[in-house]
Design a protein around this motif. Structure first.
Motif, PDB file in Angstrom:
ATOM      1  N   PHE A   1     -32.926 -39.523 -25.356  1.00  0.00           N
ATOM      2  CA  PHE A   1     -33.649 -39.048 -26.826  1.00  0.00           C
ATOM      3  C   PHE A   1     -32.515 -39.008 -27.700  1.00  0.00           C
ATOM      4  CE2 PHE A   1     -35.489 -36.799 -23.035  1.00  0.00           C
ATOM      5  CZ  PHE A   1     -36.776 -38.000 -22.709  1.00  0.00           C
ATOM      6  N   PRO A   2     -32.065 -39.882 -28.221  1.00  0.00           N
ATOM      7  CA  PRO A   2     -31.048 -39.524 -29.314  1.00  0.00           C
ATOM      8  C   PRO A   2     -31.521 -39.293 -30.647  1.00  0.00           C
ATOM      9  CG  PRO A   2     -31.185 -41.692 -28.794  1.00  0.00           C
ATOM     10  CD  PRO A   2     -31.888 -41.238 -27.842  1.00  0.00           C
ATOM     11  N   GLY A   3     -32.705 -39.715 -30.969  1.00  0.00           N
ATOM     12  CA  GLY A   3     -33.107 -39.372 -32.364  1.00  0.00           C
ATOM     13  C   GLY A   3     -33.546 -37.813 -32.404  1.00  0.00           C
ATOM     14  N   GLU A   4     -34.187 -37.415 -31.401  1.00  0.00           N
ATOM     15  CA  GLU A   4     -34.527 -35.877 -31.318  1.00  0.00           C
ATOM     16  C   GLU A   4     -33.538 -35.035 -31.258  1.00  0.00           C
ATOM     17  OE1 GLU A   4     -38.424 -34.654 -29.536  1.00  0.00           O
ATOM     18  OE2 GLU A   4     -38.277 -36.641 -28.405  1.00  0.00           O
ATOM     19  N   LEU A   5     -32.429 -35.551 -30.583  1.00  0.00           N
ATOM     20  CA  LEU A   5     -31.253 -34.598 -30.598  1.00  0.00           C
ATOM     21  C   LEU A   5     -30.581 -34.658 -31.935  1.00  0.00           C
ATOM     22  CD1 LEU A   5     -29.527 -32.845 -28.712  1.00  0.00           C
ATOM     23  CD2 LEU A   5     -28.239 -34.971 -28.208  1.00  0.00           C
ATOM     24  N   GLU A   6     -30.683 -35.614 -32.746  1.00  0.00           N
ATOM     25  CA  GLU A   6     -30.151 -35.596 -33.943  1.00  0.00           C
ATOM     26  C   GLU A   6     -30.782 -34.473 -34.937  1.00  0.00           C
ATOM     27  OE1 GLU A   6     -27.251 -36.236 -36.605  1.00  0.00           O
ATOM     28  OE2 GLU A   6     -27.136 -37.049 -34.614  1.00  0.00           O
ATOM     29  N   ARG A   7     -32.191 -34.643 -34.702  1.00  0.00           N
ATOM     30  CA  ARG A   7     -32.880 -33.844 -35.663  1.00  0.00           C
ATOM     31  C   ARG A   7     -32.499 -32.341 -35.095  1.00  0.00           C
ATOM     32  NH1 ARG A   7     -36.728 -38.019 -35.275  1.00  0.00           N
ATOM     33  NH2 ARG A   7     -37.701 -37.264 -33.216  1.00  0.00           N
TER      34      ARG A   7
ATOM     35  N   SER B   1     -32.222 -28.073 -49.446  1.00  0.00           N
ATOM     36  CA  SER B   1     -32.229 -29.502 -49.532  1.00  0.00           C
ATOM     37  C   SER B   1     -32.219 -30.364 -48.010  1.00  0.00           C
ATOM     38  CB  SER B   1     -30.943 -29.924 -50.366  1.00  0.00           C
ATOM     39  OG  SER B   1     -31.032 -31.387 -50.348  1.00  0.00           O
ATOM     40  N   LEU B   2     -31.193 -29.729 -47.180  1.00  0.00           N
ATOM     41  CA  LEU B   2     -31.027 -30.526 -45.990  1.00  0.00           C
ATOM     42  C   LEU B   2     -32.240 -30.186 -44.872  1.00  0.00           C
ATOM     43  CD1 LEU B   2     -29.373 -31.848 -43.876  1.00  0.00           C
ATOM     44  CD2 LEU B   2     -28.497 -29.791 -43.132  1.00  0.00           C
ATOM     45  N   ALA B   3     -33.105 -29.044 -45.151  1.00  0.00           N
ATOM     46  CA  ALA B   3     -34.198 -28.781 -44.554  1.00  0.00           C
ATOM     47  C   ALA B   3     -35.383 -29.538 -45.001  1.00  0.00           C
ATOM     48  CB  ALA B   3     -34.463 -27.351 -44.426  1.00  0.00           C
ATOM     49  N   THR B   4     -35.309 -29.698 -46.392  1.00  0.00           N
ATOM     50  CA  THR B   4     -36.551 -30.567 -46.926  1.00  0.00           C
ATOM     51  C   THR B   4     -36.261 -31.731 -46.372  1.00  0.00           C
ATOM     52  OG1 THR B   4     -36.640 -29.004 -48.671  1.00  0.00           O
ATOM     53  CG2 THR B   4     -37.444 -31.211 -49.035  1.00  0.00           C
ATOM     54  N   ASP B   5     -35.209 -32.671 -46.121  1.00  0.00           N
ATOM     55  CA  ASP B   5     -34.990 -33.779 -45.835  1.00  0.00           C
ATOM     56  C   ASP B   5     -35.638 -33.942 -44.360  1.00  0.00           C
ATOM     57  OD1 ASP B   5     -33.820 -34.554 -48.085  1.00  0.00           O
ATOM     58  OD2 ASP B   5     -31.925 -34.265 -47.746  1.00  0.00           O
ATOM     59  N   ALA B   6     -35.317 -32.805 -43.653  1.00  0.00           N
ATOM     60  CA  ALA B   6     -35.896 -32.837 -42.205  1.00  0.00           C
ATOM     61  C   ALA B   6     -37.179 -32.911 -42.127  1.00  0.00           C
ATOM     62  CB  ALA B   6     -35.233 -31.807 -41.282  1.00  0.00           C
ATOM     63  N   ILE B   7     -37.700 -32.116 -42.900  1.00  0.00           N
ATOM     64  CA  ILE B   7     -39.363 -31.919 -43.052  1.00  0.00           C
ATOM     65  C   ILE B   7     -39.894 -33.288 -43.266  1.00  0.00           C
ATOM     66  CG2 ILE B   7     -41.160 -30.864 -44.141  1.00  0.00           C
ATOM     67  CD1 ILE B   7     -39.506 -28.379 -44.122  1.00  0.00           C
TER      68      ILE B   7
ATOM     69  N   SER C   1     -38.866 -36.402 -43.154  1.00  0.00           N
ATOM     70  CA  SER C   1     -38.554 -37.484 -42.145  1.00  0.00           C
ATOM     71  C   SER C   1     -39.512 -37.440 -41.018  1.00  0.00           C
ATOM     72  CB  SER C   1     -37.041 -37.487 -41.900  1.00  0.00           C
ATOM     73  OG  SER C   1     -36.750 -36.401 -41.088  1.00  0.00           O
ATOM     74  N   ASP C   2     -39.783 -35.966 -40.368  1.00  0.00           N
ATOM     75  CA  ASP C   2     -40.597 -35.681 -39.190  1.00  0.00           C
ATOM     76  C   ASP C   2     -41.346 -34.615 -39.511  1.00  0.00           C
ATOM     77  OD1 ASP C   2     -41.835 -35.941 -36.954  1.00  0.00           O
ATOM     78  OD2 ASP C   2     -39.842 -35.104 -35.985  1.00  0.00           O
ATOM     79  N   PRO C   3     -42.568 -34.804 -40.266  1.00  0.00           N
ATOM     80  CA  PRO C   3     -43.309 -33.616 -40.553  1.00  0.00           C
ATOM     81  C   PRO C   3     -44.072 -32.829 -39.493  1.00  0.00           C
ATOM     82  CG  PRO C   3     -43.897 -35.361 -41.972  1.00  0.00           C
ATOM     83  CD  PRO C   3     -43.049 -35.850 -40.888  1.00  0.00           C
TER      84      PRO C   3
ATOM     85  N   SER D   1     -42.923 -32.116 -36.614  1.00  0.00           N
ATOM     86  CA  SER D   1     -41.966 -31.596 -35.615  1.00  0.00           C
ATOM     87  C   SER D   1     -41.106 -30.764 -36.584  1.00  0.00           C
ATOM     88  CB  SER D   1     -41.127 -32.358 -34.825  1.00  0.00           C
ATOM     89  OG  SER D   1     -42.070 -33.123 -33.951  1.00  0.00           O
ATOM     90  N   ALA D   2     -41.705 -30.204 -37.501  1.00  0.00           N
ATOM     91  CA  ALA D   2     -40.655 -29.727 -38.674  1.00  0.00           C
ATOM     92  C   ALA D   2     -40.904 -27.986 -38.709  1.00  0.00           C
ATOM     93  CB  ALA D   2     -40.752 -30.050 -39.854  1.00  0.00           C
ATOM     94  N   ALA D   3     -41.549 -27.441 -37.673  1.00  0.00           N
ATOM     95  CA  ALA D   3     -41.690 -26.067 -37.769  1.00  0.00           C
ATOM     96  C   ALA D   3     -40.433 -25.256 -37.668  1.00  0.00           C
ATOM     97  CB  ALA D   3     -42.327 -25.665 -36.463  1.00  0.00           C
ATOM     98  N   GLY D   4     -39.370 -25.637 -37.135  1.00  0.00           N
ATOM     99  CA  GLY D   4     -38.229 -24.881 -37.248  1.00  0.00           C
ATOM    100  C   GLY D   4     -37.632 -24.897 -38.466  1.00  0.00           C
ATOM    101  N   ALA D   5     -37.441 -26.278 -39.122  1.00  0.00           N
ATOM    102  CA  ALA D   5     -37.056 -26.438 -40.450  1.00  0.00           C
ATOM    103  C   ALA D   5     -37.610 -25.668 -41.627  1.00  0.00           C
ATOM    104  CB  ALA D   5     -37.127 -27.877 -40.641  1.00  0.00           C
ATOM    105  N   ARG D   6     -39.024 -25.450 -41.462  1.00  0.00           N
ATOM    106  CA  ARG D   6     -39.930 -24.704 -42.304  1.00  0.00           C
ATOM    107  C   ARG D   6     -39.456 -23.203 -42.457  1.00  0.00           C
ATOM    108  NH1 ARG D   6     -43.874 -27.552 -44.814  1.00  0.00           N
ATOM    109  NH2 ARG D   6     -44.406 -29.323 -43.889  1.00  0.00           N
TER     110      ARG D   6
END
Length: 739
Positions: free
Chosen positions: A167-173, A194-200, A202-204, A206-211
């Motif tokens: 799962f390379p994509g999920e590991l990168e996130r 800024s970095l957290a907003t980009d992560a949110i 890109s993948d809304p 699965s972005a609970a941790g980023a929020r």
């Protein structure tokens, strides 16, 4: 010391306090400060929240009370909070853990945050969590087994490599999320946002941790509204904790207190939440002047149905209660049956506009009454008001199950909508390993070069078969791959199987696992045979029924003892050394009664002698000696006359041995008692066992004779010959002067 129910302790504490409070001498109160604290804790333990608050407040007037001393009060508050928030109609067993146990978990989800198990770290209990949860200190105990979480473990190398491949994509996130946290730790909050907003973006989904990480950055930048918005996207303990922190930073202490309590209701072990509640309670209980103390005493006097007829504490209680105290009294009384009478008593006296209020309908209430008003800790309230409002802030019968930051109905609706979205998200199919990327070589032990069997992960992040790792640690307390010290890990000897890897092997490599299990069982069966390839400890003489304590420090014998324990036989042979053969032809089996492991890997093994044996053939296995053996036993005497003569010989030798032992010097006498115990009692049937009477072996062990002579007696299969030899030795020793 007698034990009584908490209710009796609480009643006694109430009575004792109000009787003792008649004294106006402050110096006496200060001397009784520890006793007041003890009684306050008794009240809290008895779930008497209202009275406990009163008494803790009084204790603070006459001495310092640290936040950590309010642990019992916090537990009492939390119990009341859970009871009121759940409501009387709530079915038993409802809660976070019960809900989680009903849904199918994804093996690649973190047990704590339910996000992807990116950069997994395996704890000492064998369960794996994402690196973010451990770095942020989001759990104090394992969510699955309750084991301690050290937080110093490194990323699981094998598991991380597998996830990166599958799962390379999920590991990168996941790595991006860790970078956001790192930016927050370095106080580079704008970059973190800024970095957290980009992560949110890109993948809304699965972005609970980023929020939540972004909420932390927003709070540091004092953008509180944005921080609160980021905490509203789930109802996890971490989200509640982060929301409470934001509210507290905004000065909305009463709301933050209830959200902290909600966090503890979801996860009672959430790190930091209880400490925060203790600190808030300590601040709110600390009075600014004497009027607060008087007000609290009035409150306890008037609201407790058990104390209304007690002697007045001070003259101040004849004064009418202030509006703040009246509201405080109503909130505190909401947990009791006399709520209606209090409302009627002061309904006409209450002045509007005392402070900013809004009403909440109590959910789960059996009576269905309108909820009482909840006052917010606005900046304009003084210290005196804060102290008297504490019990009202802790009244949870009138609060929603999910406490609102502002606008309870709006947030309630949002919570329902978000809950539906979360259920839909959790209903997604679990991840599966791509078949074209599944390679058994990725799950091989680097020591035995075979498929992992009972994989164990060290604190340094490397994984080995349990047996392979134990053998390596027999020789040196270092990781076989990175050479990092594992002394603390060795001292605990807590080699727990890494559950995720074990599950992956059983699920995706079932055929290879079956073959590996078959090989393991065959090896264990071979080790369990106590006639072929029996492990031999070459050390000292051992005898049937005689204890033989051993200090095991050599790596080969550490392995041997562990195998005896693992196979369940708990037995091995003991022989003395022979220069030509390696060990002699006769020996005695020892049975392990207990093993005490020392921190450095050595062990003290308590054994006792069992059967005698003769060596048929010799060999070596993994550094220690083995042998094929046949067991020995005494030849039975069948003739009654011969048995009578044998019995007389035995009795004579026994009496001679008893006299010899009693006449020994006290120093030798005590040494024998310490090492071998007292002389065995005379046995009624001297042929009851194949080894004969126990007294013969005890005497052979304690008599000061050459081991070769002892070996000769050990190998005899005639009880008569053995008794004659012992008799000759005793006669010789008794003939020596001053022996």
């Amino acid at each position: 010391m007698s034990l009584r129910p908490p209710a009796e302790d609480a009643q006694e504490a109430r009575s004792s306090f109000f009787i003792g409070a008649r004294s106006s001498d402050d110096s006496e109160e200060r001397e009784r400060h520890p006793l007041i604290l003890q009684k306050a804790n008794a009240l809290a333990s008895g779930n008497c929240l209202k009275e406990a608050i009163d008494l803790f407040s009084v204790a603070m007037r006459y001495g310092s009370v640290l936040p950590e001393q309010l642990g019992t009060l916090v537990d009492c508050v939390l119990r009341n909070f859970k009871t009121k928030a759940a409501g009387p109609d709530s079915p038993p067993g409802r809660g976070r853990h019960a809900e989680e146990s009903r849904r199918g978990d994804d093996a690649f989800d973190c047990p704590n945050c339910r996000g992807f198990l990116g950069e997994p770290v395996t704890t000492g209990c064998g369960h794996s969590y994402c690196k973010r949860c451990l770095q942020r200190g989001l759990l104090a105990k394992c969510k699955l087994c309750g084991g301690a979480v050290g937080g110093e473990e490194k990323v699981n190398v094998v598991l991380c490599g597998l996830l990166e491949k599958w799962f390379p994509g999920e590991l990168e996130r996941s790595k991006t999320l860790c970078k956001v946290d790192e930016l927050c730790r370095r106080r580079r909050y704008h970059e973190a946002v800024s970095l957290a907003t980009d992560a949110i973006q890109s993948d809304p989904e699965s972005a609970a941790g980023a929020r939540l990480s972004r909420a932390e950055a927003y709070m540091a930048l004092k953008l509180y509204r944005l921080a609160l918005e980021d905490t509203e996207f789930n109802c996890s303990a971490e989200a509640l904790f982060r929301k409470a922190m934001v509210l507290h930073e905004m000065g909305r202490v009463d709301e933050s207190l209830q959200v902290f309590l909600h966090c503890l209701a979801v996860d009672k072990d959430f790190p930091g939440a209880k400490r925060r509640v203790e600190k808030i309670l300590c601040d709110l209980l600390s009075p600014a002047d004497e009027n607060v103390k008087v007000g609290l005493r009035e409150t306890a006097q008037n609201t407790s149905p058990h104390l209304r007829n007690k002697t007045p504490v001070t003259d101040a209680e004849t004064q009418p209660p202030s509006p703040v105290q009246r509201q405080h009294l109503l909130r505190a009384a909401s947990a009791h049956d006399h709520l209606e009478s209090l409302e009627k008593r002061w309904e006409s006296l209450e002045r509007p506009g005392l402070s900013r209020t809004h009403s909440l309908r109590a959910h789960g209430s059996s009576c269905g009454e309108e909820g009482l008003k909840r006052v917010c800790s606005a900046p304009q309230l003084g210290d005196q008001d804060k102290g008297s409002l504490l019990k009202r802030k802790l009244s949870v019968s009138d609060s929603e199950q999910y406490v609102a930051a502002s606008g309870s109905n709006k947030l309630k609706k949002q919570g329902i909508a978000k809950g539906s979205k979360q259920k839909a998200a959790k209903a997604k199919a679990p991840r599966s390993v791509p078949e074209d990327l599944l390679d058994p070589n990725d799950l091989e032990c680097s020591l035995c070069m075979r498929l992992f069997y009972e994989p164990v992960t060290t604190p340094c992040g490397h994984t080995f078969c349990k047996k392979c790792l134990e053998r390596c640690l027999d020789h040196t307390p270092q990781c076989p791959l990175c050479k990092e010290s594992l002394k603390a890990y060795l001292a605990c000897r807590n080699y727990m199987v890494t559950t995720v890897l074990d599950m992956l092997i059983k699920q995706y490599l079932s055929q290879a696992y079956a073959e590996r299990t078959k090989t393991h069982l065959e090896e264990a069966r071979e080790l369990s045979d106590l006639t072929k390839n029996v492990p031999i400890f070459v050390c000292t003489m051992a005898y049937p029924t005689v204890p033989c304590p051993l200090h095991v420090f050599e790596p080969r014998y550490r392995l041997m003892i562990r195998r005896c324990m693992d196979t369940g036989t708990r037995q091995f042979g003991m022989c003395i050394n022979d220069p030509q053969k390696g060990f002699v032809d006769y020996g005695c089996m020892l049975t392990i009664r207990s093993v005490h492991f020392l921190p450095d890997g050595r062990s003290v093994v308590d054994t006792i002698g069992g059967k005698r044996f003769r060596v048929v053939s010799r060999g070596m296995k993994d550094g220690y000696s083995i042998a094929n053996i046949e067991y020995l036993g005494d030849t039975r005497v069948e003739s009654s006359d011969e048995l009578q003569r044998l019995q007389e010989l035995h009795d004579a030798v026994y009496e001679q041995a008893r006299v010899w032992f009693q006449n020994l010097k006290i120093h030798f006498h005590n040494q024998i008692l310490q090492h071998f115990g007292p002389m065995p009692e005379r046995e009624a049937d001297i042929q009851a066992t194949p080894n004969g009477p126990a007294c013969c072996w005890w005497l052979l062990a304690v008599l000061p004779i050459d081991p070769r002579y002892q070996l000769c007696v050990l190998s005899m299969s005639s009880l008569k010959d053995r008794l004659v030899k012992i008799q000759q030795i005793l006669t010789y020793l008794q003939s020596i002067p001053n022996h």
